[in-house]
Design a protein around this motif. Sequence first.
Motif, PDB file in Angstrom:
ATOM      1  N   SER A  14       0.834  -1.203   0.000  1.00  0.00           N
ATOM      2  CA  SER A  14       0.000   0.000   0.000  1.00  0.00           C
ATOM      3  C   SER A  14       0.866   1.249   0.000  1.00  0.00           C
ATOM      4  CB  SER A  14      -0.928   0.007   1.217  1.00  0.00           C
ATOM      5  OG  SER A  14      -0.166   0.116   2.405  1.00  0.00           O
ATOM      6  N   TRP A  15       0.290   2.328  -0.527  1.00  0.00           N
ATOM      7  CA  TRP A  15       0.969   3.634  -0.596  1.00  0.00           C
ATOM      8  C   TRP A  15      -0.139   4.671  -0.564  1.00  0.00           C
ATOM      9  CZ3 TRP A  15       3.938   7.570  -0.226  1.00  0.00           C
ATOM     10  CH2 TRP A  15       4.104   8.556  -1.203  1.00  0.00           C
ATOM     11  N   ASP A  16      -0.206   5.447   0.532  1.00  0.00           N
ATOM     12  CA  ASP A  16      -1.326   6.352   0.721  1.00  0.00           C
ATOM     13  C   ASP A  16      -0.888   7.601   1.467  1.00  0.00           C
ATOM     14  OD1 ASP A  16      -3.928   7.189   0.511  1.00  0.00           O
ATOM     15  OD2 ASP A  16      -4.740   5.801   1.984  1.00  0.00           O
ATOM     16  N   GLY A  17      -1.724   8.621   1.413  1.00  0.00           N
ATOM     17  CA  GLY A  17      -1.448   9.861   2.122  1.00  0.00           C
ATOM     18  C   GLY A  17      -2.743  10.536   2.490  1.00  0.00           C
ATOM     19  N   TRP A  18      -2.724  11.293   3.603  1.00  0.00           N
ATOM     20  CA  TRP A  18      -3.921  12.014   4.017  1.00  0.00           C
ATOM     21  C   TRP A  18      -3.533  13.245   4.813  1.00  0.00           C
ATOM     22  CZ3 TRP A  18      -2.654   7.068   5.496  1.00  0.00           C
ATOM     23  CH2 TRP A  18      -2.243   6.899   6.812  1.00  0.00           C
ATOM     24  N   LEU A  19      -4.466  14.194   4.826  1.00  0.00           N
ATOM     25  CA  LEU A  19      -4.256  15.439   5.542  1.00  0.00           C
ATOM     26  C   LEU A  19      -4.567  15.236   7.021  1.00  0.00           C
ATOM     27  CD1 LEU A  19      -3.642  18.504   5.230  1.00  0.00           C
ATOM     28  CD2 LEU A  19      -6.107  18.844   5.116  1.00  0.00           C
ATOM     29  N   VAL A  20      -3.664  15.730   7.881  1.00  0.00           N
ATOM     30  CA  VAL A  20      -3.891  15.727   9.322  1.00  0.00           C
ATOM     31  C   VAL A  20      -4.135  17.188   9.713  1.00  0.00           C
ATOM     32  CG1 VAL A  20      -2.924  15.206  11.592  1.00  0.00           C
ATOM     33  CG2 VAL A  20      -2.383  13.730   9.627  1.00  0.00           C
ATOM     34  N   GLU A  21      -5.375  17.488  10.118  1.00  0.00           N
ATOM     35  CA  GLU A  21      -5.735  18.859  10.458  1.00  0.00           C
ATOM     36  C   GLU A  21      -5.277  19.168  11.873  1.00  0.00           C
ATOM     37  OE1 GLU A  21      -8.621  20.670   8.537  1.00  0.00           O
ATOM     38  OE2 GLU A  21      -9.446  18.966   7.462  1.00  0.00           O
ATOM     39  N   GLY A  22      -5.312  20.430  12.242  1.00  0.00           N
ATOM     40  CA  GLY A  22      -4.923  20.815  13.594  1.00  0.00           C
ATOM     41  C   GLY A  22      -4.175  22.122  13.580  1.00  0.00           C
ATOM     42  N   VAL A  23      -3.434  22.368  14.656  1.00  0.00           N
ATOM     43  CA  VAL A  23      -2.699  23.626  14.794  1.00  0.00           C
ATOM     44  C   VAL A  23      -1.677  23.767  13.663  1.00  0.00           C
ATOM     45  CG1 VAL A  23      -1.215  24.994  16.304  1.00  0.00           C
ATOM     46  CG2 VAL A  23      -3.006  23.577  17.287  1.00  0.00           C
ATOM     47  N   GLU A  24      -0.983  22.688  13.351  1.00  0.00           N
ATOM     48  CA  GLU A  24      -0.020  22.697  12.248  1.00  0.00           C
ATOM     49  C   GLU A  24      -0.416  21.610  11.252  1.00  0.00           C
ATOM     50  OE1 GLU A  24       4.032  22.459  13.584  1.00  0.00           O
ATOM     51  OE2 GLU A  24       3.733  24.040  15.058  1.00  0.00           O
ATOM     52  N   PRO A  25      -1.317  21.946  10.302  1.00  0.00           N
ATOM     53  CA  PRO A  25      -1.767  20.920   9.342  1.00  0.00           C
ATOM     54  C   PRO A  25      -0.585  20.361   8.547  1.00  0.00           C
ATOM     55  CG  PRO A  25      -3.049  22.945   9.132  1.00  0.00           C
ATOM     56  CD  PRO A  25      -1.900  23.244  10.036  1.00  0.00           C
ATOM     57  N   HIS A  26      -0.633  19.054   8.291  1.00  0.00           N
ATOM     58  CA  HIS A  26       0.432  18.419   7.522  1.00  0.00           C
ATOM     59  C   HIS A  26      -0.140  17.206   6.781  1.00  0.00           C
ATOM     60  CE1 HIS A  26       0.418  16.475  11.500  1.00  0.00           C
ATOM     61  NE2 HIS A  26       0.728  15.362  10.851  1.00  0.00           N
ATOM     62  N   VAL A  27       0.639  16.691   5.848  1.00  0.00           N
ATOM     63  CA  VAL A  27       0.231  15.499   5.111  1.00  0.00           C
ATOM     64  C   VAL A  27       1.043  14.319   5.623  1.00  0.00           C
ATOM     65  CG1 VAL A  27       0.155  14.377   2.851  1.00  0.00           C
ATOM     66  CG2 VAL A  27      -0.501  16.784   3.061  1.00  0.00           C
ATOM     67  N   HIS A  28       0.315  13.265   6.023  1.00  0.00           N
ATOM     68  CA  HIS A  28       0.939  12.036   6.499  1.00  0.00           C
ATOM     69  C   HIS A  28       0.992  11.055   5.326  1.00  0.00           C
ATOM     70  CE1 HIS A  28       1.894   8.864   9.423  1.00  0.00           C
ATOM     71  NE2 HIS A  28       1.158   8.084   8.643  1.00  0.00           N
ATOM     72  N   LEU A  29       2.185  10.595   4.982  1.00  0.00           N
ATOM     73  CA  LEU A  29       2.374   9.627   3.896  1.00  0.00           C
ATOM     74  C   LEU A  29       2.798   8.302   4.520  1.00  0.00           C
ATOM     75  CD1 LEU A  29       4.363  11.993   1.543  1.00  0.00           C
ATOM     76  CD2 LEU A  29       1.975  11.325   1.287  1.00  0.00           C
ATOM     77  N   GLU A  30       2.250   7.211   3.999  1.00  0.00           N
ATOM     78  CA  GLU A  30       2.532   5.897   4.583  1.00  0.00           C
ATOM     79  C   GLU A  30       2.559   4.839   3.492  1.00  0.00           C
ATOM     80  OE1 GLU A  30       0.626   5.019   8.463  1.00  0.00           O
ATOM     81  OE2 GLU A  30      -0.139   3.244   7.437  1.00  0.00           O
ATOM     82  N   TRP A  31       3.524   3.945   3.565  1.00  0.00           N
ATOM     83  CA  TRP A  31       3.547   2.815   2.643  1.00  0.00           C
ATOM     84  C   TRP A  31       3.960   1.560   3.381  1.00  0.00           C
ATOM     85  CZ3 TRP A  31       6.874   6.862   2.688  1.00  0.00           C
ATOM     86  CH2 TRP A  31       8.245   6.616   2.724  1.00  0.00           C
ATOM     87  N   GLU A  32       3.453   0.430   2.876  1.00  0.00           N
ATOM     88  CA  GLU A  32       3.693  -0.864   3.491  1.00  0.00           C
ATOM     89  C   GLU A  32       4.357  -1.766   2.455  1.00  0.00           C
ATOM     90  OE1 GLU A  32       1.093  -3.417   6.674  1.00  0.00           O
ATOM     91  OE2 GLU A  32       0.116  -2.774   4.835  1.00  0.00           O
ATOM     92  N   VAL A  33       5.384  -2.467   2.885  1.00  0.00           N
ATOM     93  CA  VAL A  33       6.186  -3.291   1.985  1.00  0.00           C
ATOM     94  C   VAL A  33       6.240  -4.724   2.534  1.00  0.00           C
ATOM     95  CG1 VAL A  33       8.471  -3.546   0.949  1.00  0.00           C
ATOM     96  CG2 VAL A  33       7.566  -1.274   1.386  1.00  0.00           C
TER      97      VAL A  33
END
Length: 189
Positions: A14-33
């Motif tokens: 898998s290879w995915d990403g999503w927005l993490v909202e909050g005081v300092e919004p950021h994009v979390h990227l994650e992959w599984e091998v």
Amino acid sequence: GGTGGGALPIVLISWDGWLVEGVEPHVHLEWEVASQVNNDYYTIEHSLDGYEWSSIGKLPGAGNTNTLMTYTFTDRQPTDGWNYYRLSQTDYDGTTEKFDIISVLYNKPITLSINPNPVQDNLYLHLEETLKGVTHVTIFNSKGQKLYTKGFIGEYNIIHLDVKKYRRGYYLLEVDHNHRQGKLKFIKE
């Protein structure tokens, strides 16, 4: 005889990403091998249009392993609008394999201020940036009831509202512009 096809450098589950909202919004990227063969490192690239790419990170691979592994990377500076990410894997011999492009939408919040606050008769809503097109302003009372809503058409960075008729108390003002929002509480004296 030939050497055959050889093993795949990595088996990406898998290879995915999503927005993490909050005081300092950021994009979390994650992959599984599932497995890795001669895997030197991973490269994470970012693009605004899906054509021009820049490297934003590099993580070491696990060399040779059949262990299921999860990797994560954080983009702390996503751009307003669509963000495109591409993952690639590089072997010890320099061979690189690129994987699918993923996209994450970041609707940067609109920064607002009200001056003065508490408000008496006139409310001046200051926007950190000039908004062009249609900007919707909605005011709710402390019970969450909508008291006012209006679309302002044009270019705005200050919006004046007459709040003479409002009772004393707390209110929530909401701005909506092209799916981007800003919220701010104000007090009516």
